[in-house]
Each structure stands twice: as structure tokens, then as C-alpha cells.
Design a protein around this motif. Structure first.
Motif, PDB file in Angstrom:
ATOM      1  N   CYS A 192      42.148   6.349  28.351  1.00 45.10           N
ATOM      2  CA  CYS A 192      43.453   5.790  27.983  1.00 45.10           C
ATOM      3  C   CYS A 192      44.409   6.926  27.626  1.00 45.10           C
ATOM      4  N   LYS A 193      45.707   6.696  27.788  1.00 48.51           N
ATOM      5  CA  LYS A 193      46.676   7.759  27.508  1.00 48.51           C
ATOM      6  C   LYS A 193      47.929   7.272  26.809  1.00 48.51           C
ATOM      7  N   THR A 201      39.817  11.530  20.356  1.00 46.70           N
ATOM      8  CA  THR A 201      39.383  10.886  21.592  1.00 46.70           C
ATOM      9  C   THR A 201      38.069  10.162  21.359  1.00 46.70           C
ATOM     10  N   GLY A 202      37.990   8.921  21.817  1.00 45.94           N
ATOM     11  CA  GLY A 202      36.728   8.217  21.748  1.00 45.94           C
ATOM     12  C   GLY A 202      35.728   8.870  22.687  1.00 45.94           C
ATOM     13  N   PRO A 203      34.484   9.076  22.263  1.00 44.77           N
ATOM     14  CA  PRO A 203      33.516   9.793  23.098  1.00 44.77           C
ATOM     15  C   PRO A 203      32.978   8.990  24.279  1.00 44.77           C
ATOM     16  N   VAL A 204      33.198   7.670  24.250  1.00 43.44           N
ATOM     17  CA  VAL A 204      32.642   6.812  25.303  1.00 43.44           C
ATOM     18  C   VAL A 204      33.789   6.196  26.096  1.00 43.44           C
ATOM     19  N   PRO A 205      33.793   6.322  27.416  1.00 45.00           N
ATOM     20  CA  PRO A 205      34.856   5.721  28.224  1.00 45.00           C
ATOM     21  C   PRO A 205      34.843   4.195  28.127  1.00 45.00           C
ATOM     22  N   ILE A 206      35.994   3.588  28.416  1.00 51.52           N
ATOM     23  CA  ILE A 206      36.062   2.135  28.541  1.00 51.52           C
ATOM     24  C   ILE A 206      35.083   1.701  29.635  1.00 51.52           C
ATOM     25  N   ARG A 207      34.245   0.732  29.323  1.00 52.46           N
ATOM     26  CA  ARG A 207      33.254   0.287  30.311  1.00 52.46           C
ATOM     27  C   ARG A 207      33.947  -0.204  31.576  1.00 52.46           C
ATOM     28  N   ALA A 208      33.416   0.204  32.708  1.00 48.17           N
ATOM     29  CA  ALA A 208      33.989  -0.170  33.998  1.00 48.17           C
ATOM     30  C   ALA A 208      33.267  -1.346  34.643  1.00 48.17           C
ATOM     31  N   ASP A 209      32.162  -1.803  34.018  1.00 49.94           N
ATOM     32  CA  ASP A 209      31.379  -2.877  34.643  1.00 49.94           C
ATOM     33  C   ASP A 209      31.734  -4.257  34.114  1.00 49.94           C
ATOM     34  N   VAL A 210      32.797  -4.341  33.299  1.00 44.78           N
ATOM     35  CA  VAL A 210      33.209  -5.631  32.758  1.00 44.78           C
ATOM     36  C   VAL A 210      34.678  -5.553  32.360  1.00 44.78           C
ATOM     37  N   GLY A 211      35.404  -6.631  32.597  1.00 43.92           N
ATOM     38  CA  GLY A 211      36.771  -6.743  32.115  1.00 43.92           C
ATOM     39  C   GLY A 211      37.796  -5.917  32.858  1.00 43.92           C
ATOM     40  N   ALA A 212      39.057  -6.161  32.487  1.00 41.97           N
ATOM     41  CA  ALA A 212      40.172  -5.427  33.074  1.00 41.97           C
ATOM     42  C   ALA A 212      40.156  -3.983  32.588  1.00 41.97           C
ATOM     43  N   GLN A 213      40.642  -3.097  33.431  1.00 44.26           N
ATOM     44  CA  GLN A 213      40.645  -1.671  33.126  1.00 44.26           C
ATOM     45  C   GLN A 213      42.038  -1.215  32.676  1.00 44.26           C
ATOM     46  N   PRO A 214      42.109  -0.078  31.986  1.00 45.13           N
ATOM     47  CA  PRO A 214      43.421   0.466  31.611  1.00 45.13           C
ATOM     48  C   PRO A 214      44.287   0.672  32.836  1.00 45.13           C
ATOM     49  N   THR A 215      45.590   0.432  32.687  1.00 48.11           N
ATOM     50  CA  THR A 215      46.524   0.572  33.801  1.00 48.11           C
ATOM     51  C   THR A 215      47.700   1.442  33.381  1.00 48.11           C
ATOM     52  N   GLU A 216      48.463   1.858  34.381  1.00 52.14           N
ATOM     53  CA  GLU A 216      49.642   2.687  34.143  1.00 52.14           C
ATOM     54  C   GLU A 216      50.779   2.189  35.019  1.00 52.14           C
ATOM     55  N   SER A 217      51.149   0.941  34.812  1.00 47.77           N
ATOM     56  CA  SER A 217      52.210   0.323  35.599  1.00 47.77           C
ATOM     57  C   SER A 217      53.582   0.725  35.062  1.00 47.77           C
ATOM     58  N   GLU A 218      54.620   0.281  35.747  1.00 47.85           N
ATOM     59  CA  GLU A 218      55.981   0.526  35.262  1.00 47.85           C
ATOM     60  C   GLU A 218      56.173  -0.101  33.888  1.00 47.85           C
ATOM     61  N   GLU A 219      55.605  -1.299  33.675  1.00 43.81           N
ATOM     62  CA  GLU A 219      55.729  -1.950  32.377  1.00 43.81           C
ATOM     63  C   GLU A 219      55.068  -1.121  31.280  1.00 43.81           C
TER      64      GLU A 219
END
Length: 282
Positions: free
Chosen positions: A92-93, A243-261
Motif C-alpha cells: 500500500c502507498k 511498514t507492515g512486514p506481511v503483504p496484503i494477502r492476494a488469495d482473498v478479497g479485493a486488492q489495493p488499487t491506484e485509480s484516479e479516485e
């Protein structure tokens, strides 16, 4: 004005009173403020936050306020304390600070008039309503993960009673530089109004927290940054970003995004409020 702080003293949660540069427990034990292990000053059953309230924030988004305030809920698991670490998850950023003043309920409150709300308020503390905007696209307006992820609700350093909220300065600093500079007099709805509004349908219990809104200038921070929020008469709440040492899990749920919004909201744009922007004057 009396100030009360909750600390961890010899392994136990302890209520203390500030006396100068020391915190004094009920049994007489004293600890220097700089050496104390702070906890959130209250233990709420719920945390409720208003979306927009400060005029400078409304102008920054080039929008207009609705006729009445709107709110979102932060879970109590988001609580953090003075000097606590705020975690930006790996991957995340867009983690933004939002300096605010928190209202703390002192008596069970339900269906009260604004002019009677003060009788139900224990006092006030400083808050930082951090937002993880990477999840703005997926929260469908609930703000649950944006504002409710772990560590994103620092409160403190203490609970101050007999504090008059009128005409008080509110400033946020990042690495010592002023990044938000507001005043409670620019709030459209004051503290008493917010309490009475929520209490029409939701019972507020002692310790419950209402966040009263942030002025303009919320922007992203990064791991290593030190963020401080100072409210006149309430003290300065200090936190650092890691920084959290563990990435957001990619095997469940929506992932972080970087849209215009996401980018526009995090950087002070108007995407979120385009649907209610007032007409421009010629």
C-alpha cells in the motif's frame, strides 16, 4: 484543566493524573511522562467519525456540505496510542494523516438536545484519523478498511476535562513541518451538535469517541515519517509510520488499487465529491 492518561505501569493498565511532567497513579506511584508507556486514553465501545466539517476541507475538495453531517464507523481494533506505530501494509502507498479533535462521552447519552449535550461529555482528546486510501475503490462508501484498518486511530496523549472547544487551533506536523493549520471555529457543526445528532438513534456509552473532522491539507505519509497532531489546550499526539512486514494477502478479497479516485482523494482532489460540487461562478 485536569488531564487523565492511561498507561501500562508494571504490566497493568493504570489510570493516572498529570501533574506537571509526571503521571500519578491512584496509589501514589509516579512515572515521568517521557518514560510512560501510553495507552489510548479511553476504552470506547464505538468510534464514530464525521466525513466533512471544516470549511477549509470543503473548499479544498471544491464541494459543498449536505444539509446535515454524514458519518462512518471505525472499529475499536483500529485504536492506537500516543507514540504508537501506525502501520502502512506492504503493498500500500496511500496512507493519509487527518488531525482531529475527539469528543469522549462521559454519561450514557440518548435523544438529547444540542444544548444539553455538554452534560454527557467527559472531555476531549487529540486524534489522527488515518486513512488507507488504497482500499477506497473497494469499500463501497463504508470506509471500513480505508479508516478502520489496525492502528489507524491514534488517540491521546490524555483526556482533558473542562476544555472549551471554541476558538482552538488545530495543527498537524510531519517531520516537524506544519501541514495542516485549522481552527475549531471553522467547523460547520460543533461538538454538541455532533453528539446530539448521533444520539438520536444510537446510544452513546461512557468512553465512546466521536471524531469531529479535519481541516484542509491531508496528504500521504511514508514509513519513517513522524506525524504529530496538536490541539490548543489538549497537547500533542505523536506517532510514527512503519511498514507492515506481511503483504496484503492476494488469495482473498479485493486488492489495493491506484485509480484516479484514490490518487485524487489522497492528494486533495475533488473526485469523491464531484457529484455534489456546487456550480462554478462566472
Amino acid at each position: 484543566m485536569p488531564e487523565y492518561r492511561r498507561i501500562l505501569l508494571d504490566g497493568a493498565v493504570t489510570e493516572t493524573v498529570r501533574e506537571g511532567d509526571a503521571l500519578v497513579a491512584g496509589d501514589g506511584r509516579r512515572v515521568a511522562i517521557d518514560e510512560a508507556a501510553h495507552l489510548p486514553p479511553v476504552a470506547p465501545t464505538k468510534i464514530i467519525a464525521v466525513h466533512l466539517n471544516h470549511r477549509s476541507r470543503v473548499e479544498e475538495f471544491r464541494t459543498r456540505l449536505p444539509d446535515a453531517p454524514t458519518y462512518f464507523h471505525k472499529p475499536t481494533s483500529a485504536l492506537n496510542s500516543h507514540r504508537g506505530a501506525v502501520v502502512r501494509p506492504e503493498g500500500c502507498k496511500w496512507l493519509n494523516y487527518e488531525g482531529e479533535i475527539a469528543i469522549v462521552i462521559g454519561r450514557t447519552c440518548r435523544n438529547v438536545a444540542p444544548e444539553d449535550a455538554a452534560e454527557h461529555i467527559a472531555g476531549y482528546t487529540v486524534a489522527n484519523d488515518f486513512g488507507l486510501h488504497d482500499f477506497r475503490d473497494t469499500d463501497a462508501g463504508s470506509m471500513l478498511r480505508v479508516k478502520g484498518s489496525d492502528t489507524l486511530c491514534p488517540l491521546g496523549p490524555g483526556l482533558v476535562t473542562d476544555w472549551d472547544f471554541r476558538g482552538k487551533h488545530l495543527r498537524t506536523y510531519v517531520n516537524g513541518e506544519v501541514v495542516q493549520d485549522g481552527n475549531t471555529d471553522e467547523m460547520t457543526w460543533d461538538m454538541h451538535y455532533l453528539v446530539a445528532d448521533i444520539a438520536r438513534t444510537i446510544t452513546l456509552f461512557p468512553g465512546d469517541v466521536l471524531l469531529s473532522g479535519t481541516p484542509a491539507g491531508s496528504r500521504p505519509v511514508r514509513p519513517g515519517d513522524v506525524v504529530e497532531v496538536e490541539a490548543e489546550g489538549l497537547g500533542r499526539l505523536t506517532n510514527h509510520v512503519v511498514t507492515g512486514p506481511v503483504p496484503i494477502r492476494a488469495d482473498v478479497g479485493a486488492q489495493p488499487t491506484e485509480s484516479e479516485e484514490v490518487r485524487s482523494t489522497a492528494l486533495g482532489g475533488d473526485w469523491e465529491f464531484r457529484g455534489i460540487r456546487p456550480p462554478r461562478r462566472s
